[in-house]
Structures are given as C-alpha cells and as structure tokens.
Design an enzyme around this catalytic site. Structure first.
Site, PDB file in Angstrom:
ATOM      1  N   HIS A   1       0.978  -1.133   0.004  1.00 42.22           N
ATOM      2  CA  HIS A   1       0.210  -0.012   0.148  1.00 42.22           C
ATOM      3  C   HIS A   1       0.890   1.278  -0.027  1.00 42.22           C
ATOM      4  O   HIS A   1       1.658   1.369   0.898  1.00 42.22           O
ATOM      5  CB  HIS A   1      -0.937  -0.033   1.413  1.00 42.22           C
ATOM      6  CG  HIS A   1      -1.723   1.323   1.173  1.00 42.22           C
ATOM      7  ND1 HIS A   1      -2.984   1.158   0.537  1.00 42.22           N
ATOM      8  CD2 HIS A   1      -1.754   2.550   1.548  1.00 42.22           C
ATOM      9  CE1 HIS A   1      -3.610   2.287   0.831  1.00 42.22           C
ATOM     10  NE2 HIS A   1      -2.935   3.237   1.441  1.00 42.22           N
ATOM     11  N   CYS A   2       0.774   1.957  -0.948  1.00 45.71           N
ATOM     12  CA  CYS A   2       1.721   3.282  -1.122  1.00 45.71           C
ATOM     13  C   CYS A   2       0.910   4.524  -0.699  1.00 45.71           C
ATOM     14  O   CYS A   2      -0.193   4.990  -1.375  1.00 45.71           O
ATOM     15  CB  CYS A   2       1.901   3.395  -2.486  1.00 45.71           C
ATOM     16  SG  CYS A   2       3.315   4.812  -2.869  1.00 45.71           S
TER      17      CYS A   2
END
Length: 410
Positions: A179-180
């Site tokens: 997850h960025c």
C-alpha cells in the site's frame, strides 16, 4: 465515518502534495530555466522542452492511473471466484455486503475486529462450510503457515494465490505488492505496470530537470552579466531534482528487479507457504526474465511505454515453473518405499496399516498434482515432458492402490 474512510480522506493529502511538487517544478522550469536556455539557442530550447514535457506527461498519466484505478479484488459469485477491477462504488457495495454477512453471523467474530489482521489472526479460526466451499472454487498453490486454505475473514472471500488483505483499503488485493501512501492506493495486479512506469518516468523527469538546470544555470552564473541576480528557486529545484532522481532510481530499480524475478514486495521479505514443503525461498512463479516482463507489460511492444492495462491473466491464477515445482522425484521415492513395504510386509498387519496411511497421504498429494497440471495456463515443450512423467506417476500410483485394496480386503 469509520477509520478506513478517514484514512482514505487523509490519504489524499500526500497525493495533492505530489501533484503540487510536479506543478511547482514545472512552473520554475518554464519561468526561470527556459529563459536561460533561450539565450543559448531557440532550437535547443524547444527540443529540450518538448522532451521534458513528454516525460512529464507520461509520469502524470501513470500517476493518475495508480491513484484512480482499482488494483483488483477477488470476488465470489455463484460457483466461481474471479477478479474484479471495479471502482470505488463497488468497494462500498462489497463493504455493505460484508456488514450484512457479519450481522447474519456468517462471518467469524475475528472478522469484525478492526484491529485484527485477516492473515495472522485467523490461523486457528475454524472456517464455516460455506467458507470452505469458497476455498474449493479456486485451485491455489499457497496456504497459511499451518497448511489451511487461505481465507479472508474480513472480506469473507477465498484468497487466490499472491493476494493479501490491505488494512488501509479494507479490501483484499490481487497480487498485492504494497500500500503506497503517496498514491492513496494499493499497488496490485491491475496497477503494477502503471506503478513501475511512474517510477521510471519520474526518475527520468527529475534527472532531466537536474541536468538541464545545472548546465544552463551554471553557464549563466559563469557569464556573470551585469544585471545578474541570484534566483533561489532554480537552485532549490535542482537540489530537489537530484535527491528525487537518486531515490527514485534506487526504488525503481528495486521494483524492476522484482518484476523480472516475478515477486512482489511482500513475497520478497515474507515469501509464500506452499501446499508442499518447498520452502519459503522457492519461487514457483518465476518463468524467466522475458516471460515475467510480458506477464506484467503484455505482448504489445507499443503498449509497454504507456500505463494502459495490458497484463496477462486474470490475477487469480498464475502460470508456474514446473522445474521449480519439483514434486515428481519425492513422489516417486515414496512410491518406491511403499512398493517395497507392499512386497516385503504384506503378511504383517501393522505394516499394512502403516502402508495404508502412507498411500492415502500420497493420494492426496497426487490429487493436488493432477489439479495443478490441469490448471496450468500454458505448457511449453519442456513442460510437456514433465506432464508425461506426472501422468506415468499417476498410473503407477493407481496400480499400487488397487493392489493395496486387494491386500486390505484379504
């Protein structure tokens, strides 16, 4: 608003900050650097500016795709499990559906605990018959650490290979990489190509800004015109461009390396637990650099340079390297051992019981092996020989089981 919705809203601040950086750098380039370049020649100025704008456009296009596109979610419907790349309204419907199932009691209690993690906290959870049925709808090579089928209690969905639950997005993501926060989204099956392109184009954009600004700004300073005034904005932009280009080059190189060996970030440090004792370091999905690259970027070479979705497959099933998935020798070894017991100890009741237990274990493994061979998306020439060997092994196993049944009845 629940905490997941709050995270999603707050997650747009890094996105706005990233867009502001792009906008500010372009403003400084056009208002401060381009006039310096113009003094050295109009043709060279136009050429460099066009190249810079093209790279910027591709970087922003890739970034927009990473932010807006759903990375892909596993969905159970009717009698199959398939991938879904819908939009945010779908995810709201999925969340509502999970809420209904929770109220009806079809989801385990740990699924309603927002602090629990569906991968770690559910290892000892007992799946309901409906949940077990869902896990049987797809053939997976990976299992939990305890050998049980992978099932997300939060999403109430069977997990295909390489999928994981994202606690920030509150959804399972196909081929989840990470997850960025700078994207406010996950990098997964449908966004991996766009993410790699974004890293490459952003690194190239920063490198161009640094190079152009350094050359022309230093030339201008060395000329020391009478009306020279030191401008801090280009100098500061040059320093930022250098720092970002170095960091993006390292980060992008790491993700290109993972792409070429067909691993995700999660798999690179945590590995996979397969149904058979292959070890965490085994990578069944590594098909070679060329096939791994085309699995993400597609077959069309023209489409490699734009962030359109051209990845192969559906995100649920992945081709495997049969040479890495080397179960045949171990199965043949067990068959030979059982055959020796069958010939030497047929009159011994204890030996016969032990033989029954071992042959049942082999039967389960061979059933899984048959399903694996049948589910391979494509079999190359070298793998056809592997399939032939597996078929011969299955035939030998069937013969041994028939003999075992005769001895058991005697």
């Amino acid at each position: 608003m629940n905490r997941h919705q709050i995270y999603r809203v707050l997650g747009f601040f890094p996105v706005l900050f990233t867009l502001a950086l792009f906008g500010w750098s372009q403003y400084v380039y056009l208002t401060s650097v381009v006039p310096l370049m113009y003094e050295q020649g109009i043709k060279r100025t136009i050429a460099w500016t066009v190249i810079e704008l093209v790279v910027l456009g591709l970087a922003l296009w890739s970034y927009a795709v990473c932010v807006a596109r759903n990375p892909g979610n596993p969905v159970v419907r009717a009698a199959t499990v398939f991938s879904h790349g819908g939009t945010t309204p779908y995810m709201r419907l999925a969340t509502a559906s999970r809420t209904v199932r929770q109220r009806s009691g079809s989801v385990s209690s740990s699924a309603t605990d927002p602090a629990s993690d569906s991968d770690s906290s559910s290892d000892n959870a007992v799946l309901t018959p409906d949940q077990l049925r869902q896990t049987q709808l797809i053939h997976t090579l990976t299992v939990r650490d305890n050998g049980q089928p992978r099932f997300c209690l939060k999403c109430n969905v069977a997990k295909p290979d390489r999928s994981h639950h994202c606690s920030t997005c509150n959804a399972c993501v196909l081929k989840m990489d990470h997850h960025c926060p700078w994207l406010n989204n996950c990098v997964g099956f449908r966004t991996q190509k766009a993410f790699v392109l974004f890293l490459v184009y952003s690194a190239l954009y920063c490198a161009l800004l640094f190079e152009i600004t350094l050359i022309y700004y230093v030339m201008y300073i060395m000329g020391m015109p009478a009306e020279f005034q030191f401008d801090l904005a280009p100098f500061f932009m040059m320093l930022l461009a250098f720092a970002f280009s170095i960091s993006l080059l390292g980060f992008g190189g790491f993700h290109v390396y993972l792409l070429l060996i067909n691993k995700t970030t999660i798999e690179s440090y945590d590995g996979n637990t397969f149904r058979h004792a292959l070890g965490k370091r085994t990578n069944l999905f590594n098909l070679g650099f060329q096939k791994n690259f085309r699995q993400v970027f597609g077959r069309s070479r023209l489409a490699w340079f734009v962030p359109t979705f051209t990845s192969l497959g559906d995100g649920v099933k992945y081709p495997v390297d049969c040479d890495s998935y080397d179960m045949t020798p171990s199965d043949f070894t067990l068959l030979q051992q059982c055959a020796e017991l069958l010939d030497l100890c047929v009159d011994n009741e204890d030996s016969r019981a032990e033989l029954v237990r071992r042959m049942e274990a082999i039967t389960q493994r061979m059933d899984h092996l048959r399903a694996t061979v049948a589910s391979l998306p494509g079999i190359s020439i070298s793998q056809q020989d592997q399939k032939k060997v597996l078929t011969e092994c299955q035939t030998e196993l069937d013969e041994k089981l028939l003999k075992l049944a005769e001895y058991s009845r005697s």
